[in-house]
Design an enzyme around this catalytic site. Structure first.
Site, PDB file in Angstrom:
ATOM      1  N   CYS A 119      23.073  -6.730 -23.874  1.00  0.00           N
ATOM      2  CA  CYS A 119      23.609  -5.366 -23.552  1.00  0.00           C
ATOM      3  C   CYS A 119      24.987  -4.988 -24.411  1.00  0.00           C
ATOM      4  CB  CYS A 119      24.298  -5.386 -22.088  1.00  0.00           C
ATOM      5  SG  CYS A 119      25.244  -4.045 -21.282  1.00  0.00           S
ATOM      6  N   CYS A 141      28.115  -2.828 -22.254  1.00  0.00           N
ATOM      7  CA  CYS A 141      29.067  -3.395 -21.430  1.00  0.00           C
ATOM      8  C   CYS A 141      28.434  -5.092 -21.442  1.00  0.00           C
ATOM      9  CB  CYS A 141      29.162  -3.002 -20.138  1.00  0.00           C
ATOM     10  SG  CYS A 141      27.725  -2.352 -19.286  1.00  0.00           S
ATOM     11  N   SER A 142      27.948  -5.499 -20.251  1.00  0.00           N
ATOM     12  CA  SER A 142      27.489  -6.675 -20.065  1.00  0.00           C
ATOM     13  C   SER A 142      26.391  -6.914 -19.111  1.00  0.00           C
ATOM     14  CB  SER A 142      28.623  -7.857 -20.135  1.00  0.00           C
ATOM     15  OG  SER A 142      29.244  -7.828 -21.134  1.00  0.00           O
ATOM     16  N   CYS A 143      25.455  -5.851 -19.037  1.00  0.00           N
ATOM     17  CA  CYS A 143      24.454  -5.818 -17.969  1.00  0.00           C
ATOM     18  C   CYS A 143      23.718  -7.194 -18.094  1.00  0.00           C
ATOM     19  CB  CYS A 143      23.697  -4.631 -18.143  1.00  0.00           C
ATOM     20  SG  CYS A 143      24.492  -3.095 -17.965  1.00  0.00           S
TER      21      CYS A 143
END
Lengths: 110, 214, 98
Positions: free
Chosen positions: B123, B126-128
């Site tokens: 991702c 962000c950090s999905c």
């Protein structure tokens, strides 16, 4: 326009292959954000929180850890939406700090 | 920290001399300050009747319960049951819910590794991550270096994880930028039919479900 | 996953990602803007994160697609092979036929 969080394809060094523990305050940040965004509350959405850390400035974004970014963005948005006020939060922070220092003094003496 | 663009030639493939991209973490003071702020915020929200302390405790338990064990359960079920595998590939969320996992995401897209295809999840914005199944993402997954590089030079990233992917294999990178979340279905071992579910689940690691391991 | 009859694009269609000059919260990264790819999956209708980010939860919902790009069309990286691909989700209003 390209945000400072939009880093796909940027040059960067080697991957930091670390596995850090997940700290209590970090869990609390996630838990509270989830609760505030749930179907019954609908107070703050994930995208609102993202807008928070995507707009609080590149220097701040880069200096903060992943969960601290989320914490700062969450409080910013809650204040922006007038769910809480800065004064209320500051007052509670002072109270918590006093409590923590008192606790620490007691621990040091015991 | 210097600017990587200016100081590193593109041809620099020497890992040893490349800068390590440090993860931004809080120091002790930062952790304490953060704990105090979130406790204070929680107090203010409770005083307004917007949430309760037991709700926060329960939500933390909910966050702590998923993990690779749930992903392994899904994968092994797919390895053992070809009809389940088809359902999993066509609608990940409903197939995962079928085996009793509460999926919080809008949809889970399960992508299958084969002899000729390898999948990698990232991702960039962000950090999905499929948190309701796998829990929190590993620290490196949220790092700037992984987010920046996995889309552009995925084969080099995989080599850093010790996976030198054959040049003939097709590598598909999935950037989970919007509403889907992704899970890699690794290849079943040849001896899958002889092994019981417990032994098979032990073969499924978190890194294989993200695709940094094959 | 279902295929919506009303959706503008079908699986296999060639599309270009628009370079909408939007400020604020968007979920379409810069590296795919202006690039041409192929629809590989229809994901359904989802609320627009650009609206959600400013507290607008009433919609409308937008069609969301998974769009596949050849790695060669995105960047010039010697280690990427000709068969390598990248797939990313793009909302309808960021797409045009290519």
């Amino acid at each position: 326009m390209r945000g400072y969080h939009d880093i796909g394809g940027d040059k960067a060094g080697s991957i930091p292959r670390v596995e850090l523990p997940w700290l209590h305050w970090e869990k609390q940040v996630e838990a509270i954000r989830n609760l505030l965004g749930d179907g019954t509350r609908r107070i703050i959405s994930l995208d609102e929180m993202r807008r928070g850390f995507e707009s609080f400035g590149e220097d701040k974004y880069k200096a903060l850890s992943f969960y601290r970014r989320r914490l700062e963005a969450m409080t910013d948005i809650l204040i922006e939406k007038e769910i809480i006020s800065q004064e209320e939060l500051d007052k509670a922070v002072v109270e918590k700090t006093i409590l923590w220092n008192k606790q620490k003094t007691e621990d040091d003496q015991s | 920290m210097h600017n990587d663009h200016e100081n590193h030639s593109h041809e620099d493939h020497d890992h040893q001399h490349e800068d390590h991209e440090a993860l931004v973490v809080e120091d002790d003071a930062g952790n304490l300050e953060s704990q105090i702020i979130i406790d204070a915020l929680q107090d203010v929200l409770i005083s307004k009747g917007l949430l309760t302390a037991p709700e926060v405790t329960k939500e933390i338990e909910k966050l702590e319960s998923p993990g690779v064990h749930l992903g392994a359960k899904v994968v092994v079920k797919a390895w053992k049951d070809s009809e389940y595998k088809q359902r999993l590939l066509s609608n990940g969320k409903s197939a995962i819910q079928e085996i009793g996992v509460a999926v919080g995401e809008a949809q889970i897209v399960v992508v299958e590794n084969t002899d000729t295809v390898h999948n990698l999840i990232t991702c960039t914005l962000c950090s999905c991550y499929p948190r309701s199944i796998l829990g929190q993402p590993p620290s490196w997954y949220i790092s700037k270096a992984y987010r920046a590089r996995a889309v552009r030079e995925p084969r080099k990233v995989l080599s850093e994880f010790g996976l030198d992917l054959d040049e003939d294999i097709q590598l598909i990178v999935h950037d989970s930028n919007a509403d889907m979340r992704y899970l890699v279905l690794p290849m079943a071992p040849d001896e899958a039919a002889q092994l019981d579910s417990h032994d098979l689940e032990a073969l499924v690691t978190r890194d294989r479900l993200i695709g940094v391991s094959r | 996953m279902s295929t919506a009859k009303a959706a503008r694009f079908a699986i296999g269609d060639r599309v270009r990602v628009l370079d909408l000059d939007k400020s604020g919260h968007v979920r379409i990264p810069a590296y795919v803007r202006g690039k041409c790819g192929k629809i590989v999956q229809y994901c359904g209708k989802y609320l627009n994160p650009e609206d959600l980010s400013i507290g607008k939860t009433s919609g409308p919902a937008f069609d969301l697609y998974r769009v596949e790009f050849t790695q060669a069309s995105l960047w010039d990286e010697p280690r990427n092979q000709s068969q390598d691909r990248l797939i990313i989700e793009i909302y309808d209003h960021w797409l045009t036929a290519a």
